[in-house]
Design a protein around this motif. Structure first.
Motif, mmCIF file in Angstrom:
data_model
loop_
_atom_site.group_PDB
_atom_site.id
_atom_site.type_symbol
_atom_site.label_atom_id
_atom_site.label_comp_id
_atom_site.label_asym_id
_atom_site.label_seq_id
_atom_site.Cartn_x
_atom_site.Cartn_y
_atom_site.Cartn_z
ATOM 1 N N GLY A 303 -35.626 8.235 -13.016
ATOM 2 C CA GLY A 303 -34.479 9.396 -13.599
ATOM 3 C C GLY A 303 -33.973 10.358 -13.055
ATOM 4 O O GLY A 303 -33.426 11.346 -13.535
ATOM 5 N N ARG A 304 -34.294 10.391 -11.506
ATOM 6 C CA ARG A 304 -33.686 11.827 -10.978
ATOM 7 C C ARG A 304 -32.896 11.487 -10.152
ATOM 8 O O ARG A 304 -32.230 10.458 -10.260
ATOM 9 C CB ARG A 304 -35.076 12.166 -9.983
ATOM 10 C CG ARG A 304 -36.359 12.395 -10.668
ATOM 11 C CD ARG A 304 -37.626 12.572 -9.647
ATOM 12 N NE ARG A 304 -37.258 14.281 -9.016
ATOM 13 C CZ ARG A 304 -38.050 15.004 -9.236
ATOM 14 N NH1 ARG A 304 -38.874 15.347 -10.334
ATOM 15 N NH2 ARG A 304 -37.936 16.374 -8.629
ATOM 16 N N SER A 305 -32.025 12.378 -9.585
ATOM 17 C CA SER A 305 -30.829 12.269 -8.915
ATOM 18 C C SER A 305 -31.130 11.308 -7.409
ATOM 19 O O SER A 305 -32.056 11.517 -6.777
ATOM 20 C CB SER A 305 -30.387 13.777 -8.343
ATOM 21 O OG SER A 305 -29.273 13.449 -7.443
ATOM 22 N N PRO A 306 -30.317 10.564 -7.231
ATOM 23 C CA PRO A 306 -30.493 9.595 -6.011
ATOM 24 C C PRO A 306 -30.249 10.667 -4.888
ATOM 25 O O PRO A 306 -30.462 10.154 -3.654
ATOM 26 C CB PRO A 306 -29.226 8.530 -6.126
ATOM 27 C CG PRO A 306 -28.169 9.381 -6.878
ATOM 28 C CD PRO A 306 -28.939 10.034 -7.990
ATOM 29 N N GLU A 307 -29.578 11.620 -5.054
ATOM 30 C CA GLU A 307 -29.534 12.655 -3.764
ATOM 31 C C GLU A 307 -30.916 12.945 -2.941
ATOM 32 O O GLU A 307 -30.914 13.054 -1.929
ATOM 33 C CB GLU A 307 -28.918 13.757 -3.981
ATOM 34 C CG GLU A 307 -28.432 14.682 -2.896
ATOM 35 C CD GLU A 307 -27.911 16.276 -3.389
ATOM 36 O OE1 GLU A 307 -27.721 16.755 -2.584
ATOM 37 O OE2 GLU A 307 -27.789 16.351 -4.844
ATOM 38 N N GLU A 308 -32.033 12.835 -3.835
ATOM 39 C CA GLU A 308 -33.195 13.200 -3.324
ATOM 40 C C GLU A 308 -33.729 12.338 -2.250
ATOM 41 O O GLU A 308 -34.362 12.534 -1.431
ATOM 42 C CB GLU A 308 -34.279 13.313 -4.398
ATOM 43 C CG GLU A 308 -34.103 14.593 -5.444
ATOM 44 C CD GLU A 308 -35.356 14.461 -6.591
ATOM 45 O OE1 GLU A 308 -35.128 15.263 -7.373
ATOM 46 O OE2 GLU A 308 -35.579 13.271 -6.915
ATOM 47 N N ALA A 309 -33.278 11.025 -2.275
ATOM 48 C CA ALA A 309 -33.603 9.817 -1.572
ATOM 49 C C ALA A 309 -32.570 9.505 -0.433
ATOM 50 O O ALA A 309 -33.029 8.947 0.727
ATOM 51 C CB ALA A 309 -33.693 8.512 -2.347
ATOM 52 N N ALA A 310 -31.474 10.326 -0.510
ATOM 53 C CA ALA A 310 -30.684 10.237 0.556
ATOM 54 C C ALA A 310 -30.306 11.144 1.667
ATOM 55 O O ALA A 310 -31.394 12.093 1.493
ATOM 56 C CB ALA A 310 -29.112 10.397 -0.194
ATOM 57 N N LEU A 311 -29.671 11.121 2.624
ATOM 58 C CA LEU A 311 -29.406 12.198 3.706
ATOM 59 C C LEU A 311 -30.510 12.367 4.398
ATOM 60 O O LEU A 311 -31.483 11.251 4.187
ATOM 61 C CB LEU A 311 -29.104 13.434 2.984
ATOM 62 C CG LEU A 311 -27.667 13.118 2.009
ATOM 63 C CD1 LEU A 311 -27.466 14.551 1.570
ATOM 64 C CD2 LEU A 311 -26.331 12.794 2.783
ATOM 65 N N SER A 312 -30.586 13.489 5.131
ATOM 66 C CA SER A 312 -31.700 13.733 6.027
ATOM 67 C C SER A 312 -32.976 14.115 5.280
ATOM 68 O O SER A 312 -34.119 13.848 5.821
ATOM 69 C CB SER A 312 -31.315 14.525 7.104
ATOM 70 O OG SER A 312 -31.356 15.814 6.409
ATOM 71 N N GLY A 313 -32.971 14.784 4.010
ATOM 72 C CA GLY A 313 -34.144 15.081 3.505
ATOM 73 C C GLY A 313 -34.519 16.632 3.693
ATOM 74 O O GLY A 313 -35.512 17.049 3.136
ATOM 75 N N GLN A 314 -33.568 17.328 4.415
ATOM 76 C CA GLN A 314 -33.883 18.737 4.720
ATOM 77 C C GLN A 314 -34.138 19.700 3.384
ATOM 78 O O GLN A 314 -34.994 20.323 3.157
ATOM 79 C CB GLN A 314 -32.876 19.328 5.575
ATOM 80 C CG GLN A 314 -33.011 19.026 7.124
ATOM 81 C CD GLN A 314 -31.982 19.500 7.867
ATOM 82 O OE1 GLN A 314 -30.935 18.598 8.043
ATOM 83 N NE2 GLN A 314 -31.986 20.540 8.266
#
Length: 440
Positions: A303-314
């Motif tokens: 239920g959280r944003s998919p952005e948290e698992a995307a990209l480099s994670g910085q």
């Protein structure tokens, strides 16, 4: 230019350090590195800044413009499909194929100027769409390419040794942009080169000089405060605590577990790399879509944003360190599983750097293990970052230094645990891997 550090001694044997330092070619090479440091650092700054702006636009501005408070669960699917369509012609048609395959590490031959367009497309058009890889590999490629391009623009010629050294110095300057200064990059050169004595000093001096000169762009000079940098930083960390026996008793198996997770990701990456040798273009698109599915699964599970698992994670690493209590163990496990699988696919099929996402995966694993009796949150975060970096790079000293710099004022107490975790993870990764990793 004929500035090669390899000069012959009077006796015809290996040159001494004094002979190398006094040779006209090597001194010209040091001067060239000094001159190139600032422009390469400026180019790296604008490169990283533009990438950050594009990430914000894709994952925040566009969802807000579409009427969403944050990126919806389905957002990664069209974003990663577009990333795959962009990457497919880059990895099949453009010179340099967009850079090295990330599962091979950061090693390989220096990226020449002809490969810069492909690298730029990867970093500025594909990575901001959600590819689970870091900016370090494209940034190093830009640094080496610009250094070699500058030599050609000056109408100089250089032998293979000088060209490789200049490319390394350019890469070191560029990667200092995201590592927060020349220290980690210099240690990486020392450890990754596998050299000793005279050869090590001859290689290290130009890299230190170029990266230290370039660092003035960010640290400031006199009344000029310098440019703000998007370096990997942790503005806030959990409360400072001194590790005790429980932290070490749990920390050693936790570091080994993190190494196994990273090794599993690399194994999947190698299988993916083998599958990409045929029908590369359509399979690149398919791999990117598979990454989008992993990110979507994370959003649906938590239920959280998919952005948290995307990209480099910085950015997520900073949030995780500042507010670890806002993440449940279930959410952390979902992040480890979904981002880990997405990272593994990206390692073998897409382009970018392998280090930054692994650090977030390691930190999430360490904090998830902090629920065990006797293991604190801060020690879990510290050992997680160091263990993951050591497992993915094969450079335990570099990984320990990076983790220590990220921890800031907490580093003094956590340093023994950080070093222990880096060594344990390195040894574990070496024991379980089937083939040697690429050198940084």
């Amino acid at each position: 230019m004929t500035a090669s550090p390899h000069v012959e001694s009077a006796a015809g044997g290996a040159p001494t350090l004094r002979q190398i330092l006094l040779s006209p070619g090597y001194r010209r090479l040091l001067l060239l590195c000094l001159v190139l440091g600032v422009p390469i650092a400026l180019a790296s700054y604008f490169f990283v800044s533009l990438q950050h702006v594009l990430e914000e636009w894709v994952w925040k501005s566009l969802p807000h413009a579409a009427g969403y408070d944050r990126a919806p669960w389905w957002w990664p699917l069209p974003a990663l499909l577009l990333a795959g369509l962009i990457l497919a012609p880059v990895v099949t048609r453009l010179p340099g194929r967009g850079g090295h395959v990330p599962v091979e590490g950061l090693g390989g031959a220096p990226i020449g100027p002809k490969a810069l367009p492909g690298v730029a497309v990867v970093a500025l058009a594909a990575l901001p769409l959600g590819v689970v890889l870091g900016p370090e590999a494209p940034l190093m490629a830009v640094g080496s390419g610009l250094a070699l391009l500058a030599v050609r623009a000056l109408h100089r010629t250089s032998d293979a040794s000088s060209a490789a050294l200049l490319a390394t110095a350019g890469s070191t300057t560029a990667i200092s942009t995201i590592f927060g200064g020349p220290v980690v990059a210099a240690v990486m050169v020392v450890e990754g080169a596998g050299l000793a004595g005279v050869q090590l000093v001859a290689l290290l001096l130009p890299c230190l000089l170029a990266s230290a000169t370039g660092a003035v762009v960010f640290t400031g000079f006199g009344h000029w405060t310098g440019l703000p940098t998007g370096a990997l930083t942790l503005p806030d960390v959990p409360p400072n605590v001194t590790p005790d026996a429980g932290d070490f008793l749990w920390g050693v198996p936790a570091a080994a577990l993190i190494a196994l997770v990273v090794a599993a990701g690399r194994a999947i990456g190698r299988r993916t790399q083998a599958a990409m040798r045929r029908h590369t273009a359509p399979r690149t698109v398919a791999a990117a879509v598979a990454v989008g599915v992993c990110l979507t699964a994370y959003a649906l599970l938590t239920g959280r944003s998919p952005e948290e698992a995307a990209l480099s994670g910085q950015a997520v690493l900073g949030e995780l360190a500042a507010r670890p209590e806002s993440w449940s163990v279930a959410a952390l496990l979902a992040l480890i599983a979904c981002k880990g699988l997405a990272w593994a696919v990206c390692l073998g099929a897409l382009r970018g750097g392998p280090i930054f996402p692994s650090i977030l995966i390691g930190a999430a694993t360490g904090i998830a293990c902090a629920g065990l009796p006797g293991l604190g949150t801060t020690p879990g975060l510290a050992l997680g970052m160091a263990a993951a970096a050591a497992a993915v790079t094969g450079l335990p000293l570099t990984s320990a230094v990076l983790a220590v710099l990220l921890l800031g004022q907490d580093a003094h107490h956590q340093m023994p645990l950080v070093v222990t975790a880096a060594v344990v993870a390195f040894v574990t990764a070496q024991l379980v891997q089937r083939r040697p990793p690429g050198r940084a």
